[in-house]
Motif scaffolding. Structure first.
Motif, mmCIF file in Angstrom:
data_model
loop_
_atom_site.group_PDB
_atom_site.id
_atom_site.type_symbol
_atom_site.label_atom_id
_atom_site.label_comp_id
_atom_site.label_asym_id
_atom_site.label_seq_id
_atom_site.Cartn_x
_atom_site.Cartn_y
_atom_site.Cartn_z
ATOM 1 N N THR A 53 -78.340 67.217 104.871
ATOM 2 C CA THR A 53 -78.063 66.970 103.401
ATOM 3 C C THR A 53 -79.434 67.048 102.498
ATOM 4 N N GLN A 91 -66.796 66.082 101.527
ATOM 5 C CA GLN A 91 -66.951 66.811 102.959
ATOM 6 C C GLN A 91 -66.776 65.747 104.173
ATOM 7 N N VAL A 137 -76.529 62.722 110.476
ATOM 8 C CA VAL A 137 -77.091 63.290 109.329
ATOM 9 C C VAL A 137 -78.445 63.183 109.286
ATOM 10 N N LEU A 167 -74.704 67.402 110.458
ATOM 11 C CA LEU A 167 -74.826 67.528 109.014
ATOM 12 C C LEU A 167 -76.180 67.483 108.320
ATOM 13 N N LEU A 180 -70.581 65.471 98.713
ATOM 14 C CA LEU A 180 -70.690 65.219 100.255
ATOM 15 C C LEU A 180 -69.467 64.092 100.350
ATOM 16 N N ASP A 225 -72.300 72.085 106.565
ATOM 17 C CA ASP A 225 -72.762 71.853 105.305
ATOM 18 C C ASP A 225 -72.386 70.629 104.328
ATOM 19 N N GLN A 226 -72.923 70.136 103.332
ATOM 20 C CA GLN A 226 -72.765 69.170 102.650
ATOM 21 C C GLN A 226 -71.592 69.258 101.571
ATOM 22 N N ASP A 227 -71.209 70.212 101.248
ATOM 23 C CA ASP A 227 -70.445 70.536 100.292
ATOM 24 C C ASP A 227 -68.987 71.229 100.462
ATOM 25 N N ASP A 238 -81.317 63.837 106.408
ATOM 26 C CA ASP A 238 -81.452 63.967 104.973
ATOM 27 C C ASP A 238 -82.774 64.494 104.448
ATOM 28 N N GLY A 247 -77.014 66.374 97.664
ATOM 29 C CA GLY A 247 -75.761 66.906 97.870
ATOM 30 C C GLY A 247 -74.626 65.940 97.503
ATOM 31 N N SER A 280 -83.359 63.626 99.650
ATOM 32 C CA SER A 280 -82.555 63.557 98.494
ATOM 33 C C SER A 280 -82.985 62.642 97.563
ATOM 34 N N THR A 315 -76.990 60.877 97.127
ATOM 35 C CA THR A 315 -76.648 61.508 98.590
ATOM 36 C C THR A 315 -76.415 60.093 99.393
#
Length: 325
Positions: free
Chosen positions: A31, A41, A57, A29, A38, A113-115, A59, A34, A62, A66
């Motif tokens: 991010t 998800q 994850v 995943l 998030l 995806d994050q969404d 990231d 997001g 962000s 997030t």
């Protein structure tokens, strides 16, 4: 001697438990800002049936909520593992490659995806299909999606593709969004063998490389998740007439030719991993792209490349005619 018997019995019992445990799935995943979606998800991933899920994850710097969402989820989620790393901050493709190439071991791997919001049987359906494929053959599962608005209302379905998911099609476009993709260990090993490459998207590259190497693609006509459409989407599935016209104009403006230049360059790097037949398709495609008009059209036709729909093929040959492919 009694202690030895007890030890052996414990070891045997543990081995039997492992043998009957659900498959391990590593969810990859990425991010970036997001925080708005998030949590939904992550909750949907935690509800997956018949799989031991770990979430990895990356990231990409962000600046919103997030990391707070990730920290809170980590505190309360007891059914699996959540590991967060810093992304390379060079865009979403590089971010996904940072996870693809990380030393993560599992039976299966899934992009996320994050969404979005996953159906609770998303992974189990994919595993059921992939389990029928020989373990040493690279294979990916992908599916259609239900499109939802920013607020969560269902607004349609992604296109239904009916032609075979093969390398000759993969050179033109991707049939499965990365948010639906699940792959076996052999497929992940193939991706890692090549390593990071300069491509348009990680999921399209996955489709090209797996099919190019003679792997198998399982395309599920039934949706497996809710795919949120909003202004921050990198690549959406807007099927409106205006959106289709806009994409067509961008393609004829040279966007697709630049995309193909990148993809072809990456495939040449992995040329030794492609089957003989698919190397021939790639060579014919490359030669035709830069030929004069008549040889270009004939060369593309002889290469066997194809889109998934009549309209897609019309757009493809229009781009070929204008030397924009």
């Amino acid at each position: 001697m009694l202690m030895l018997r007890e030890s052996l019995a414990t070891t045997t019992s543990s081995a039997n438990d492992d043998r009957h445990a659900p498959p391990a799935v590593a969810v990859l995943l990425c991010t970036f800002n997001g925080g708005n979606y998030l949590q939904e998800q992550l909750d949907s991933i935690s509800r997956q049936k018949d799989a031991r899920v770990s979430i990895h994850v990356s990231d990409d710097g962000s600046r919103d909520a997030t990391r707070v969402v990730l920290d809170e989820f980590h505190e309360r989620w007891r059914e699996g593992e959540l590991r967060v790393s810093q992304g390379p901050r060079r865009g979403h493709v590089a971010n996904f490659f940072s996870l693809i190439c990380a030393p993560i071991d599992a039976d299966y791997y899934a992009y996320a995806d994050q969404d979005d919001i996953w159906d609770s049987d998303k992974l189990s359906r994919a595993i059921d299909g992939l389990a029928e494929v020989p373990a040493d053959l690279p294979a990916i599962y992908c599916s259609r999606t239900r499109l939802i608005s920013e607020g969560g209302a269902v607004i349609g379905l992604s296109p239904l593709f009916k032609r075979p998911p093969q390398f000759a099609n993969a050179l033109i476009h991707n049939v499965g969004g990365g948010n639906t993709m699940v792959m076996n260990k052999a497929a992940m090993q193939l991706l890692r063998t090549v390593g990071p490459v300069d491509v348009v998207t990680h999921d399209w590259w996955t489709y090209m490389l797996i099919t190019g190497a003679g792997g198998e693609v399982i395309y599920d006509s039934e949706p497996s998740l809710l795919y949120r459409q909003h202004d921050d989407n990198l690549i959406g599935s807007d099927m409106s007439l205006l959106a289709r016209v806009t994409r067509f104009r961008k393609a004829l403006g040279g966007r697709n030719r630049e995309w193909n230049r990148k993809n072809v360059g990456a495939l040449q790097k992995a040329r030794h991993l492609l089957t003989r037949e698919n190397r021939q398709i790639l060579d014919a495609f490359c030669q035709a792209r830069d030929a004069r008009l008549v040889p270009r059209i004939l060369g593309m036709w002889r290469s066997g490349v194809y889109a998934q729909s009549g309209l897609g093929n019309l757009a493809m040959y229009t781009a070929i005619f204008l030397k924009k492919l």
